[in-house]
Design a protein around this motif. Structure first.
Motif, PDB file in Angstrom:
ATOM      1  N   LEU A   1      67.613  53.178  51.842  1.00  0.00           N
ATOM      2  CA  LEU A   1      68.434  53.206  53.047  1.00  0.00           C
ATOM      3  C   LEU A   1      69.717  53.969  52.768  1.00  0.00           C
ATOM      4  CD1 LEU A   1      68.220  49.445  54.182  1.00  0.00           C
ATOM      5  CD2 LEU A   1      66.753  51.349  54.882  1.00  0.00           C
TER       6      LEU A   1
ATOM      7  N   THR B   1      57.037  55.707  59.020  1.00  0.00           N
ATOM      8  CA  THR B   1      57.388  54.321  59.354  1.00  0.00           C
ATOM      9  C   THR B   1      56.506  53.822  60.497  1.00  0.00           C
ATOM     10  OG1 THR B   1      59.084  54.967  60.970  1.00  0.00           O
ATOM     11  CG2 THR B   1      59.805  54.694  58.684  1.00  0.00           C
TER      12      THR B   1
ATOM     13  N   ASP C   1      69.780  53.681  57.672  1.00  0.00           N
ATOM     14  CA  ASP C   1      68.596  54.397  58.143  1.00  0.00           C
ATOM     15  C   ASP C   1      67.631  54.554  56.976  1.00  0.00           C
ATOM     16  OD1 ASP C   1      69.478  54.824  60.790  1.00  0.00           O
ATOM     17  OD2 ASP C   1      70.644  56.573  60.156  1.00  0.00           O
ATOM     18  N   VAL C   2      66.333  54.427  57.257  1.00  0.00           N
ATOM     19  CA  VAL C   2      65.308  54.618  56.225  1.00  0.00           C
ATOM     20  C   VAL C   2      65.229  56.109  55.917  1.00  0.00           C
ATOM     21  CG1 VAL C   2      62.864  54.393  55.672  1.00  0.00           C
ATOM     22  CG2 VAL C   2      64.002  52.597  56.990  1.00  0.00           C
TER      23      VAL C   2
ATOM     24  N   PRO D   1      57.559  51.351  55.589  1.00  0.00           N
ATOM     25  CA  PRO D   1      58.724  50.640  56.105  1.00  0.00           C
ATOM     26  C   PRO D   1      58.524  50.363  57.599  1.00  0.00           C
ATOM     27  CG  PRO D   1      59.393  52.553  54.824  1.00  0.00           C
ATOM     28  CD  PRO D   1      57.907  52.654  55.042  1.00  0.00           C
TER      29      PRO D   1
ATOM     30  N   THR E   1      65.619  46.819  49.053  1.00  0.00           N
ATOM     31  CA  THR E   1      66.116  48.125  49.461  1.00  0.00           C
ATOM     32  C   THR E   1      67.098  48.630  48.413  1.00  0.00           C
ATOM     33  OG1 THR E   1      67.971  47.213  50.734  1.00  0.00           O
ATOM     34  CG2 THR E   1      65.892  47.564  51.920  1.00  0.00           C
TER      35      THR E   1
ATOM     36  N   TYR F   1      66.006  49.119  60.312  1.00  0.00           N
ATOM     37  CA  TYR F   1      65.030  48.717  59.305  1.00  0.00           C
ATOM     38  C   TYR F   1      64.767  47.220  59.425  1.00  0.00           C
ATOM     39  CZ  TYR F   1      63.111  47.491  54.765  1.00  0.00           C
ATOM     40  OH  TYR F   1      62.319  46.989  53.768  1.00  0.00           O
TER      41      TYR F   1
ATOM     42  N   VAL G   1      62.467  50.397  49.564  1.00  0.00           N
ATOM     43  CA  VAL G   1      62.803  51.227  50.709  1.00  0.00           C
ATOM     44  C   VAL G   1      64.220  51.753  50.486  1.00  0.00           C
ATOM     45  CG1 VAL G   1      63.134  51.278  53.204  1.00  0.00           C
ATOM     46  CG2 VAL G   1      61.275  49.929  52.222  1.00  0.00           C
TER      47      VAL G   1
ATOM     48  N   VAL H   1      60.372  49.787  61.166  1.00  0.00           N
ATOM     49  CA  VAL H   1      61.626  50.090  61.851  1.00  0.00           C
ATOM     50  C   VAL H   1      61.463  49.736  63.322  1.00  0.00           C
ATOM     51  CG1 VAL H   1      63.231  51.934  62.475  1.00  0.00           C
ATOM     52  CG2 VAL H   1      62.156  51.934  60.224  1.00  0.00           C
TER      53      VAL H   1
END
Length: 161
Positions: A41, A81, A46-47, A104, A16, A111, A39, A106
């Motif tokens: 964040l 996601t 939070d993605v 991703p 990440t 995540y 990914v 979640v």
């Protein structure tokens, strides 16, 4: 037919990055063959996006000096996601619909990891493994992306690289 969920194939230790990380540093991380995508964040974990090799192809093709661009300017966002209990077939369908190879994962807003088309391949038919880009090539617009990121909160996740 019993359908397996993505939980057994998600990569919980997927790399990440933060949106303000310089793109050059993100590219260095992606050079590792075991890292399929990064990914993104935000400070609340939070993605908010995802960065893959296709984002860097667009960056190099369109920018004279890609090394000083932040990840936020090149990430695909909003990002689609899935949850750990999502059936693999449905995850593959979502990848196909979005023209992406990484999603991703979640759970309850947190995540959990990353699932890739490659990881699901042994569990799916060849027809489900076909992912084709739908739409225009990725374009990088650092001015527009920065203004949008500052004024718009994250919304429903709907894209990826």
């Amino acid at each position: 037919m019993i359908e397996t969920t993505i939980d057994p194939v998600l990569t919980s230790d997927a790399a990440t990055v933060s949106p303000d990380l310089p793109a050059r540093e993100a590219a260095e991380t992606l050079r590792d063959p075991s890292v399929p995508a990064l990914v993104v964040l935000d400070s609340g974990d939070d993605v908010v996006g995802i960065v893959s090799d296709s984002d860097f192809v667009a960056l190099v093709a369109e920018s004279p000096g890609p090394g000083h661009v932040p990840v936020e300017a090149i990430m695909s966002s909003p990002v689609r996601t899935v949850e750990p209990e999502t059936p693999m077939g449905l995850a593959a369908d979502r990848m196909n619909e979005a023209g992406v190879k990484h999603l991703p994962v979640v759970e309850d807003g947190e995540y959990r990891g990353l699932v890739t088309l490659e990881a699901m391949a042994p569990f799916l038919s060849r027809n489900r493994l076909r992912v084709a880009w739908k739409g225009d090539p990725i374009h990088i617009d650092t001015d527009e992306r920065s203004e949008t990121a500052e004024s718009d909160p994250p919304s429903d996740r709907a894209a990826d690289s």
